[in-house]
Design a protein around this motif. Sequence first.
Motif, PDB file in Angstrom:
ATOM      1  N   PHE A  83     104.974  44.238   8.817  1.00 40.02           N
ATOM      2  CA  PHE A  83     104.569  43.541   8.477  1.00 40.02           C
ATOM      3  C   PHE A  83     105.072  41.862   8.398  1.00 40.02           C
ATOM      4  N   ILE A  84     106.255  41.872   9.064  1.00 39.20           N
ATOM      5  CA  ILE A  84     107.333  40.699   8.526  1.00 39.20           C
ATOM      6  C   ILE A  84     106.766  40.230  10.054  1.00 39.20           C
ATOM      7  N   ILE A  85     107.382  41.589  11.188  1.00 42.99           N
ATOM      8  CA  ILE A  85     107.123  40.407  12.169  1.00 42.99           C
ATOM      9  C   ILE A  85     106.031  40.349  13.103  1.00 42.99           C
ATOM     10  N   TYR A  86     104.678  40.533  12.394  1.00 42.39           N
ATOM     11  CA  TYR A  86     103.340  39.541  12.421  1.00 42.39           C
ATOM     12  C   TYR A  86     103.524  38.751  12.064  1.00 42.39           C
ATOM     13  N   MET A  87     102.811  38.940  10.091  1.00 43.73           N
ATOM     14  CA  MET A  87     103.325  37.494   9.785  1.00 43.73           C
ATOM     15  C   MET A  87     104.040  36.457   9.680  1.00 43.73           C
ATOM     16  N   PHE A  88     105.234  36.556   9.741  1.00 39.19           N
ATOM     17  CA  PHE A  88     106.342  35.358  10.412  1.00 39.19           C
ATOM     18  C   PHE A  88     106.619  35.553  11.790  1.00 39.19           C
ATOM     19  N   GLY A  89     106.491  36.583  12.796  1.00 41.41           N
ATOM     20  CA  GLY A  89     106.488  36.178  14.164  1.00 41.41           C
ATOM     21  C   GLY A  89     105.164  35.460  14.783  1.00 41.41           C
ATOM     22  N   ARG A  90     104.395  35.424  14.479  1.00 42.15           N
ATOM     23  CA  ARG A  90     102.652  34.441  14.940  1.00 42.15           C
ATOM     24  C   ARG A  90     102.993  32.915  14.780  1.00 42.15           C
ATOM     25  N   GLN A  91     104.294  33.076  13.417  1.00 40.17           N
ATOM     26  CA  GLN A  91     103.859  31.235  13.934  1.00 40.17           C
ATOM     27  C   GLN A  91     105.177  31.333  14.347  1.00 40.17           C
ATOM     28  N   LEU A  92     106.023  31.227  14.694  1.00 37.05           N
ATOM     29  CA  LEU A  92     107.009  31.234  15.462  1.00 37.05           C
ATOM     30  C   LEU A  92     106.918  31.049  16.910  1.00 37.05           C
ATOM     31  N   GLU A  93     106.163  32.334  17.376  1.00 33.65           N
ATOM     32  CA  GLU A  93     105.605  32.698  18.802  1.00 33.65           C
ATOM     33  C   GLU A  93     104.374  31.481  19.133  1.00 33.65           C
ATOM     34  N   ALA A  94     103.606  30.645  18.186  1.00 34.69           N
ATOM     35  CA  ALA A  94     103.049  29.836  17.888  1.00 34.69           C
ATOM     36  C   ALA A  94     103.185  28.443  18.803  1.00 34.69           C
ATOM     37  N   VAL A  95     105.385  28.114  17.945  1.00 31.70           N
ATOM     38  CA  VAL A  95     105.727  27.041  17.712  1.00 31.70           C
ATOM     39  C   VAL A  95     106.197  27.743  19.560  1.00 31.70           C
ATOM     40  N   TRP A  96     107.058  28.916  20.212  1.00 31.94           N
ATOM     41  CA  TRP A  96     107.982  28.970  20.728  1.00 31.94           C
ATOM     42  C   TRP A  96     107.124  29.528  22.336  1.00 31.94           C
ATOM     43  N   ARG A 122     129.631  56.182  13.678  1.00 29.16           N
ATOM     44  CA  ARG A 122     129.488  57.351  14.050  1.00 29.16           C
ATOM     45  C   ARG A 122     127.565  57.592  13.483  1.00 29.16           C
ATOM     46  N   THR A 123     127.275  56.465  12.758  1.00 27.71           N
ATOM     47  CA  THR A 123     125.611  56.601  11.794  1.00 27.71           C
ATOM     48  C   THR A 123     124.859  56.976  12.983  1.00 27.71           C
ATOM     49  N   THR A 124     123.501  57.541  12.951  1.00 33.00           N
ATOM     50  CA  THR A 124     122.397  56.360  13.975  1.00 33.00           C
ATOM     51  C   THR A 124     121.411  55.971  12.989  1.00 33.00           C
ATOM     52  N   VAL A 125     121.447  54.714  13.349  1.00 30.58           N
ATOM     53  CA  VAL A 125     120.636  53.575  13.416  1.00 30.58           C
ATOM     54  C   VAL A 125     119.382  53.818  14.187  1.00 30.58           C
ATOM     55  N   ILE A 126     118.129  53.656  12.984  1.00 33.80           N
ATOM     56  CA  ILE A 126     117.056  52.986  13.872  1.00 33.80           C
ATOM     57  C   ILE A 126     116.057  51.878  12.866  1.00 33.80           C
ATOM     58  N   GLY A 127     115.795  51.109  13.342  1.00 35.51           N
ATOM     59  CA  GLY A 127     113.881  50.156  13.150  1.00 35.51           C
ATOM     60  C   GLY A 127     114.834  48.843  13.400  1.00 35.51           C
ATOM     61  N   ALA A 128     113.206  48.337  13.662  1.00 30.82           N
ATOM     62  CA  ALA A 128     113.430  46.602  14.087  1.00 30.82           C
ATOM     63  C   ALA A 128     114.044  45.860  12.401  1.00 30.82           C
ATOM     64  N   SER A 129     114.013  45.684  11.607  1.00 33.73           N
ATOM     65  CA  SER A 129     114.692  45.377  11.001  1.00 33.73           C
ATOM     66  C   SER A 129     115.701  44.491  10.700  1.00 33.73           C
ATOM     67  N   GLY A 130     116.619  44.596  12.163  1.00 37.22           N
ATOM     68  CA  GLY A 130     117.835  43.416  12.556  1.00 37.22           C
ATOM     69  C   GLY A 130     116.680  42.389  12.874  1.00 37.22           C
ATOM     70  N   ALA A 131     115.768  42.925  14.481  1.00 39.54           N
ATOM     71  CA  ALA A 131     115.092  41.611  14.453  1.00 39.54           C
ATOM     72  C   ALA A 131     114.175  40.843  13.507  1.00 39.54           C
ATOM     73  N   GLY A 132     113.703  41.701  12.635  1.00 42.55           N
ATOM     74  CA  GLY A 132     113.282  41.091  11.683  1.00 42.55           C
ATOM     75  C   GLY A 132     113.764  40.088  10.784  1.00 42.55           C
ATOM     76  N   TYR A 133     114.901  40.512  10.699  1.00 50.31           N
ATOM     77  CA  TYR A 133     115.378  39.338   9.923  1.00 50.31           C
ATOM     78  C   TYR A 133     115.664  38.195  10.216  1.00 50.31           C
ATOM     79  N   GLY A 134     116.102  38.515  11.863  1.00 54.36           N
ATOM     80  CA  GLY A 134     116.315  37.139  12.962  1.00 54.36           C
ATOM     81  C   GLY A 134     114.938  36.091  12.683  1.00 54.36           C
ATOM     82  N   ILE A 135     114.009  36.973  12.604  1.00 50.16           N
ATOM     83  CA  ILE A 135     112.593  36.108  12.530  1.00 50.16           C
ATOM     84  C   ILE A 135     112.478  35.686  11.322  1.00 50.16           C
ATOM     85  N   LEU A 136     112.946  36.026  10.218  1.00 50.18           N
ATOM     86  CA  LEU A 136     112.501  35.679   8.570  1.00 50.18           C
ATOM     87  C   LEU A 136     114.165  34.262   8.963  1.00 50.18           C
TER      88      LEU A 136
END
Length: 272
Positions: A83-96, A122-136
């Motif tokens: 949701f974050i990638i789609y809603m906010f990423g589209r506007q960034l992609e339109a500009v960049w 020593r913990t396994t981390v998964i997910g696109a949230s780091g990139a998503g927060y960068g998008i925000l």
Amino acid sequence: MYGRRGYRKPGGSFLDNVTGSAVLTLVAINVIVFILQIVLIRTRFGDVFGLTPWLVVHRGWIWQVVTYMFLHGGFFHLALNMFIIYMFGRQLEAVWGNARFLRYYLLCGLGAAAASFLFSYRTTVIGASGAGYGILLAYAVLFPYNEIYVWGLFPVRARTFVIVIAGIEFLNGITGGDGIAHFAHLGGMAAGLLVLRGDHRSFRLWNRLGRLWRRIPISVRFGDESPPDGAANDDAAKVDSILDKISEKGWENLTETERRILERYSDEHRPR
């Protein structure tokens, strides 16, 4: 929005669009990988492709710093990130444009991975949230006065929203114990901030170098391609003024003419 393993938290036209959009391509890849996770749930798929910094250092599983971005701990984890990638990423992609957006996305993901080496060794981390927060973060920088509706009800300016969630992530990271890699989120935002500042300074550097070059009393002209005397310097001054306006008021407050000047100047001075 970021999961740690062990803690649970329409057709052809869509595929045609994916080939031309980095945002839709990323969403599609994440969904496909999530389906693979379900199919291979009894295997070590998540252990091999999630990010465990200790394994990267001691076993050389370097691919994990990229592949972890495409794994998720459950349907809601996936849905919120997409949701974050789609809603906010589209506007960034339109500009960049596609390439710059994808570069920014991956660098934010790598920044989140770097933070995991410090706080989740020593913990396994998964997910696109780091990139998503960068998008925000980037959205708040380019569109600081746009309103984001929290829970669909309460309007908050993008800049305020991002500052608040960054503070919440920091506090949650200190307290810990909820199975979420909060400092990875902050790592993605920090990487995004560095990229945005670097791009801004790089643009200014090329602008200044261009002006210095034009002051050298040697010129080579082909036909009437070169601008009249003084026109190049006028354009450079306008670009400086526009960049200052973006820093103070955000991209959204540029006029259509200012955006065209900036885009044209960027195209003309892009390194070949």
